[in-house]
Enzyme design. Structure first.
Site, PDB file in Angstrom:
ATOM      1  N   TYR A  28       0.844  -1.214   0.000  1.00  0.00           N
ATOM      2  CA  TYR A  28       0.000   0.000   0.000  1.00  0.00           C
ATOM      3  C   TYR A  28       0.877   1.261   0.000  1.00  0.00           C
ATOM      4  O   TYR A  28       0.660   2.193  -0.774  1.00  0.00           O
ATOM      5  CB  TYR A  28      -0.930  -0.010   1.220  1.00  0.00           C
ATOM      6  CG  TYR A  28      -1.564   1.344   1.500  1.00  0.00           C
ATOM      7  CD1 TYR A  28      -2.385   1.947   0.560  1.00  0.00           C
ATOM      8  CD2 TYR A  28      -1.319   2.018   2.694  1.00  0.00           C
ATOM      9  CE1 TYR A  28      -2.948   3.205   0.798  1.00  0.00           C
ATOM     10  CE2 TYR A  28      -1.875   3.259   2.946  1.00  0.00           C
ATOM     11  CZ  TYR A  28      -2.686   3.850   1.990  1.00  0.00           C
ATOM     12  OH  TYR A  28      -3.234   5.093   2.219  1.00  0.00           O
ATOM     13  N   TYR A 133     -10.360  15.734   0.676  1.00  0.00           N
ATOM     14  CA  TYR A 133     -10.953  15.074  -0.472  1.00  0.00           C
ATOM     15  C   TYR A 133     -12.400  15.517  -0.445  1.00  0.00           C
ATOM     16  O   TYR A 133     -13.037  15.488   0.613  1.00  0.00           O
ATOM     17  CB  TYR A 133     -10.863  13.555  -0.349  1.00  0.00           C
ATOM     18  CG  TYR A 133      -9.550  12.977  -0.804  1.00  0.00           C
ATOM     19  CD1 TYR A 133      -8.992  13.330  -2.026  1.00  0.00           C
ATOM     20  CD2 TYR A 133      -8.869  12.041  -0.023  1.00  0.00           C
ATOM     21  CE1 TYR A 133      -7.793  12.778  -2.449  1.00  0.00           C
ATOM     22  CE2 TYR A 133      -7.672  11.487  -0.448  1.00  0.00           C
ATOM     23  CZ  TYR A 133      -7.144  11.858  -1.661  1.00  0.00           C
ATOM     24  OH  TYR A 133      -5.958  11.308  -2.076  1.00  0.00           O
ATOM     25  N   THR A 159      -7.162  18.375  -2.808  1.00  0.00           N
ATOM     26  CA  THR A 159      -6.499  17.462  -3.746  1.00  0.00           C
ATOM     27  C   THR A 159      -7.407  17.222  -4.941  1.00  0.00           C
ATOM     28  O   THR A 159      -8.567  16.833  -4.785  1.00  0.00           O
ATOM     29  CB  THR A 159      -6.163  16.130  -3.038  1.00  0.00           C
ATOM     30  OG1 THR A 159      -5.258  16.426  -1.978  1.00  0.00           O
ATOM     31  CG2 THR A 159      -5.513  15.138  -3.988  1.00  0.00           C
ATOM     32  N   HIS A 278       1.012  12.528  -7.356  1.00  0.00           N
ATOM     33  CA  HIS A 278       0.595  11.562  -6.340  1.00  0.00           C
ATOM     34  C   HIS A 278       1.601  10.406  -6.262  1.00  0.00           C
ATOM     35  O   HIS A 278       1.223   9.252  -6.057  1.00  0.00           O
ATOM     36  CB  HIS A 278      -0.803  11.025  -6.695  1.00  0.00           C
ATOM     37  CG  HIS A 278      -1.767  10.986  -5.542  1.00  0.00           C
ATOM     38  ND1 HIS A 278      -2.742  11.928  -5.357  1.00  0.00           N
ATOM     39  CD2 HIS A 278      -1.930  10.091  -4.533  1.00  0.00           C
ATOM     40  CE1 HIS A 278      -3.460  11.614  -4.290  1.00  0.00           C
ATOM     41  NE2 HIS A 278      -2.976  10.507  -3.761  1.00  0.00           N
TER      42      HIS A 278
END
Ligand SMILES: Cc1cc2nc3c(=O)[nH]c(=O)nc-3n(C[C@H](O)[C@H](O)[C@H](O)COP(=O)(O)O)c2cc1C
Length: 378
Positions: A28, A133, A159, A278
């Site tokens: 992850y 977000y 973002t 990102h």
């Protein structure tokens, strides 16, 4: 023993963290999307930025201090938002917030962190930024903004490079679920990482606590689907303007890659532009951020922040020399935590600052405004 003698580079922390973090969590943290070409491109393009060494410039102590959006920072870098930070290393959010406060850097808490703004804000002192977000529901959005502000976060980061969820194939193969569950296979991986497992026993299995605090109030979907629904909207320009009206502190837009967007971002209320891909986690055909930096610098008067692939103090200098005002890092702090716990995050900061100073000595740059003329090739 001094951390520098055993772990002189962030790469050393990464190697140690990899052994101490369960494999499914590592995947992850460390994976990107597709074939991870964007991730590789970030590295190879940074390596292309070279400086001319300087001679006979005498002795000096490089000055790393800077100002961004009206605030002073001791170094020109800080901590980018990382979702589920507390899964990567138990207690990560508070540890990183404290490290930032102690060392005069910004710490950005993610909407999808495993801790609530109320529980982290006090640790960040005056250095807390909050990353949002975009929730679909206006009431939820307003409530999140209120909670972030009341918890002491003064700078908001929107973002915009996650218009849809990306396919992170390596992460999927690793077996992480949302919310995270220790299936027998994953429990076996966790059992090989006792420090991580002990930490998780204390914190409990990390969850998206902020969004979960809204999941119960609306409808009857299973909570994981519901969180996706609450959060997963693709914001547009009017969303940015609404947010601008609702937030009275500095507003940064993160995930900008196109210089053509800068003018409108400034007009619609952004106070700074954060160039990011990102870390290659969203789109495998994106340019490296360092490639886009000169054109974005030329396109805007706003402060420019850059991240994605920064691994050394030299990389920080590369970004500053090409026009960034500030640099952020995401994964590096978690390598530090995974390797050495909270002390590891401070060690990352120290490695970066020492590496910046050593390279500024080579270049003959006394302070950060003294870098751009020293570039030889890009
Ligand atoms: C595990 C992980 C989770 C992330 N979660 C978020 C997030 O919740 N919000 C966000 O804006 N960016 C998120 N990012 C992106 C980082 O903020 C940052 O842009 C990126 O990590 C910078 O690249 P670096 O890791 O090479 O320093 C995440 C990155 C990683 C590695």
């Amino acid at each position: 023993m001094d951390h520098h003698s055993r772990h002189p580079a962030i790469a050393d922390l990464k190697a140690r963290a990899r052994r101490r973090i369960p494999h499914f969590v590592w995947e992850y943290l460390d994976s990107a999307t597709g074939d991870e070409r964007t991730l590789a491109r970030n590295r190879s393009r940074l390596d292309q930025v070279r400086f001319l060494p300087s001679i006979l410039h005498g002795e000096f102590e490089p000055d790393l201090r800077t100002t961004l959006l009206g605030r002073d920072y001791t170094v020109p870098f800080g901590i980018a938002p990382v979702g589920m930070s507390g899964l990567i290393w138990p207690g990560a959010e508070q540890m990183l917030a404290r490290t930032a406060a102690r060392h005069g850097m910004p710490y950005t808490l993610s909407t999808v962190a495993s801790q609530l703004p109320e529980d982290v804000g006090g640790h960040a002192g005056d250095n807390g930024w909050f990353q949002i977000y975009p929730p679909r529901d206006r009431d939820i959005r307003l409530d999140i903004l209120r909670r972030a502000r009341e918890a002491g976060f003064h700078t908001l980061v929107l973002t915009v490079d996650v218009p849809v969820a990306s396919r992170r194939e390596r992460q999927v193969r690793g077996g992480l679920t949302q919310p995270p569950r220790l299936t027998p296979r994953l429990a076996m991986q966790a059992a090989q990482c006792p420090a991580w497992l002990n930490g998780i026993r204390k914190t409990g299995m990390p969850r998206l606590r902020l969004m979960e605090s809204y999941a119960d109030t609306k409808g009857s979907m299973p909570s994981n689907q519901h969180i996706g629904y609450l959060l997963r909207t693709s914001p547009d320009w009017s969303y940015l303007r609404a947010l601008r009206d609702e937030w009275d502190g500095p507003l940064i837009v993160k995930g900008v890659m196109n210089p053509d967007d800068c003018e409108r971002l400034a007009k619609d209320g952004a106070d700074a532009i954060w160039i990011s891909n990102h870390a290659g986690r969203q789109f495998d055909a994106a340019p490296a951020t360092i490639e886009q930096l000169p054109a974005i610098r030329a396109a805007t008067e706003l402060p420019v922040i850059m991240d994605s692939g920064v691994e050394t103090g030299l990389d920080v200098l590369r970004a500053l020399a090409l026009g960034a005002d500030f640099v952020m890092l995401g994964r590096a702090w978690h390598y530090g935590l995974g390797a050495l716990g909270e002390a590891g995050a401070a060690h990352v900061m120290d490695i970066l600052a020492k590496d910046m100073a050593a390279n500024m000595g080579q270049i003959g740059a006394r302070d950060l405004s003294d870098l751009s003329g020293k570039i030889v090739e890009k």
